[in-house]
Design an enzyme around this catalytic site. Sequence first.
Site, PDB file in Angstrom:
ATOM      1  N   ALA A  60       0.842  -1.204   0.000  1.00 23.80           N
ATOM      2  CA  ALA A  60       0.000   0.000   0.000  1.00 23.80           C
ATOM      3  C   ALA A  60       0.877   1.254   0.000  1.00 23.80           C
ATOM      4  CB  ALA A  60      -0.907  -0.007   1.229  1.00 23.80           C
ATOM      5  N   GLU A 127      -6.958  12.148  -1.783  1.00 26.31           N
ATOM      6  CA  GLU A 127      -7.110  11.173  -2.862  1.00 26.31           C
ATOM      7  C   GLU A 127      -8.520  11.307  -3.411  1.00 26.31           C
ATOM      8  OE1 GLU A 127      -5.932   7.329  -1.350  1.00 26.31           O
ATOM      9  OE2 GLU A 127      -3.814   7.836  -1.459  1.00 26.31           O
ATOM     10  N   ASP A 223      -8.024 -17.335  -2.057  1.00 24.37           N
ATOM     11  CA  ASP A 223      -8.072 -18.608  -1.309  1.00 24.37           C
ATOM     12  C   ASP A 223      -9.061 -18.579  -0.136  1.00 24.37           C
ATOM     13  OD1 ASP A 223      -5.952 -19.451  -2.960  1.00 24.37           O
ATOM     14  OD2 ASP A 223      -4.490 -18.615  -1.586  1.00 24.37           O
ATOM     15  N   HIS A 244      -7.639  -0.188 -10.134  1.00 21.35           N
ATOM     16  CA  HIS A 244      -6.924   1.059  -9.856  1.00 21.35           C
ATOM     17  C   HIS A 244      -6.593   1.709 -11.196  1.00 21.35           C
ATOM     18  CE1 HIS A 244      -4.111   3.987  -8.319  1.00 21.35           C
ATOM     19  NE2 HIS A 244      -4.470   3.665  -7.089  1.00 21.35           N
ATOM     20  N   ARG A 290     -12.819   6.305  -8.442  1.00 21.83           N
ATOM     21  CA  ARG A 290     -11.923   5.443  -9.228  1.00 21.83           C
ATOM     22  C   ARG A 290     -12.577   4.799 -10.439  1.00 21.83           C
ATOM     23  NH1 ARG A 290      -8.220   2.452  -4.695  1.00 21.83           N
ATOM     24  NH2 ARG A 290      -7.095   4.365  -4.264  1.00 21.83           N
ATOM     25  N   HIS A 351      -7.417  -4.308  -8.399  1.00 25.80           N
ATOM     26  CA  HIS A 351      -6.817  -3.754  -7.177  1.00 25.80           C
ATOM     27  C   HIS A 351      -7.453  -4.288  -5.902  1.00 25.80           C
ATOM     28  CE1 HIS A 351      -4.586  -0.802  -4.921  1.00 25.80           C
ATOM     29  NE2 HIS A 351      -5.659  -0.150  -4.531  1.00 25.80           N
ATOM     30  N   GLU A 375      -9.674  -7.523   3.611  1.00 28.00           N
ATOM     31  CA  GLU A 375     -10.260  -7.582   2.258  1.00 28.00           C
ATOM     32  C   GLU A 375     -11.083  -8.843   2.022  1.00 28.00           C
ATOM     33  OE1 GLU A 375      -7.431  -6.747  -0.830  1.00 28.00           O
ATOM     34  OE2 GLU A 375      -8.896  -7.056  -2.426  1.00 28.00           O
ATOM     35  N   ARG A 386     -14.978   1.152  -2.997  1.00 28.87           N
ATOM     36  CA  ARG A 386     -14.280   1.594  -1.788  1.00 28.87           C
ATOM     37  C   ARG A 386     -13.683   2.986  -1.962  1.00 28.87           C
ATOM     38  NH1 ARG A 386      -8.947   1.372  -0.464  1.00 28.87           N
ATOM     39  NH2 ARG A 386      -8.492   0.060  -2.261  1.00 28.87           N
TER      40      ARG A 386
HETATM   41  C1  SIN Z   1      -3.169   4.305  -3.776  1.00 29.54           C
HETATM   42  O1  SIN Z   1      -2.164   4.653  -3.154  1.00 29.54           O
HETATM   43  O2  SIN Z   1      -3.545   4.851  -4.799  1.00 29.54           O
HETATM   44  C2  SIN Z   1      -3.951   3.131  -3.270  1.00 29.54           C
HETATM   45  C3  SIN Z   1      -4.788   3.543  -2.157  1.00 29.54           C
HETATM   46  C4  SIN Z   1      -5.952   2.603  -1.981  1.00 29.54           C
HETATM   47  O3  SIN Z   1      -6.198   1.723  -2.784  1.00 29.54           O
HETATM   48  O4  SIN Z   1      -6.688   2.801  -1.027  1.00 29.54           O
END
Ligand code: SIN
Length: 527
Positions: A60, A127, A223, A244, A290, A351, A375, A386
């Site tokens: 991450a 973000e 899995d 992503h 996203r 992602h 996850e 998300r």
């Molecule tokens: C990113 O750094 O772009 C990923 C962050 C995320 O998926 O929450």
Amino acid sequence: MANHLIMNFNTRELADHQSDFIVLGSGIAGFFAALLAARLGAAVTVMTKQSIQDSNTDKAQGGIAAAMDAADSPDLHYRDTLLAGAGLCDREAVRILVHEGPRRVLQLMDMGARFDFEGGRLALTREGAHSCRRIMHACGDATGAEIQRVLNEQALAEKNIEVLERHFAVDLLVRDNTCHGVLAYDQRGGCLKAFRSRAVILSTGGLGQLYEHSTNPDVATGDGIAMAYRAGAEVMDMEFIQFHPTVLNLPGAPRFLISEAVRGEGAILRNRSGERFMLNYHEMAELAPRDVVVRAILAEMRRHAGSNVYLDLRHLDDELVLRRFPNIHRTCLKHGLDITRDTIPVAPAAHYIMGGVKTNYFGETNIDRLYACGEVACQGVHGANRLASNSLLDGLVFGGRIAERTAGLWREEMPPRTEFASELPSPGDNVDYARISGELRRMMSAHAGPLRCREGLEAALGYMDDLAHLESTAARNIQGAELRNRLLTSRLVAETALMRTESRGGHFRDDYPRTRNSWLKHIILRK
Ligand code: SIN
């Protein structure tokens, strides 16, 4: 005999390993739950498929979202999370996430996690779809690696935790809807082992590796979802997969994540003609949700008959770029790109899965003594999409809740040994697991990726039907077990994607492009 088991064995022939709790997976959710449980007195065995470093947590970059700043609030974070979730978030789960999140982050800092500070205050970035600067980061763009470092160190030093690397969990040992433990393959010892426990905590991460291109490590093959479903667990929201938007797409280079925080600091997306295009698609431009950015990039790639677009940081201050993104800068440089001078070729890649093993707000599944967090789990906190940087927080909050929920459990008597056995026919020697996995990934990418339609999903399911005979045979080795898991989770994604005749969040149907109120509901499957 229990009919959900995929390898041949008999527990009578295996040594009887015991632990209060077995935690499967060593990312943030699993390790955090393990550490809190161990500190409450439980003996915990953490098992991981490769090394403790092989997790999505470690990879991450952007950071961890929590309302830590005076200018922010849990209510704002709540609102942003619901908006990103496209109508399907479980409101109570989101309320828990945003209100308990800051306390869990402080707990992580007490364990030794060092986030970046600026002028004596936590440095926060922005973000996509966040209404303010809220994302904490570490070492610029290596937030996950810092968190993994702390958790690894703490877990390895904790006397109540035993860490078993290269232990591939094959199946959950479930009888009468109660989880008695785990059957695992010890890759170093080359043998199967049966583990008995008071509770099993699934925290095996996601399934990005079902697709040809993914930001996830090789171990992310679904899995945990597969073994839980086989054993009778309910799974929910399996159709919602997040791609992503910006992953390095350079011949010969790995699909390396280029964090959304790069766009948060002002980077621009350009098409092959050098034009900035996101303003044509959404008012939030590069910081749109996203799924919107992914579809815009795919449309531009189609329009220009190319396999990528470009991320442009050249207008940003060099000092800022080097300070905030040292890891991205270093990695791109290794592949001949100086991100202060060159644009970065990027394309979307798988992602994160919003769905997973259905749990309540305490990580409890419908199987007694089986818990799930991170996850692999789904309590509905992410809805259909998300919000960026909510996943590390999810692991902390719901992992922590499991540890507290099970606090008294380890004092109860260890359940008696229950025998399990399986005797399935062999698939024969000529089943080529690697070839089938490759074909399956191509099928999933072509038909169950960011753009879907009925014909494509039916073609993917038809391919899986042709392999159905494998499901009644024994997996010969862990490659065989992993293929069984890939097949099952691919099927769950494709089947639910076919059922949902609308578009919402991480699920987009070309043949049903609109969001429909009649679909304001979850798809829950159980074997
Ligand atoms: C990113 O750094 O772009 C990923 C962050 C995320 O998926 O929450």
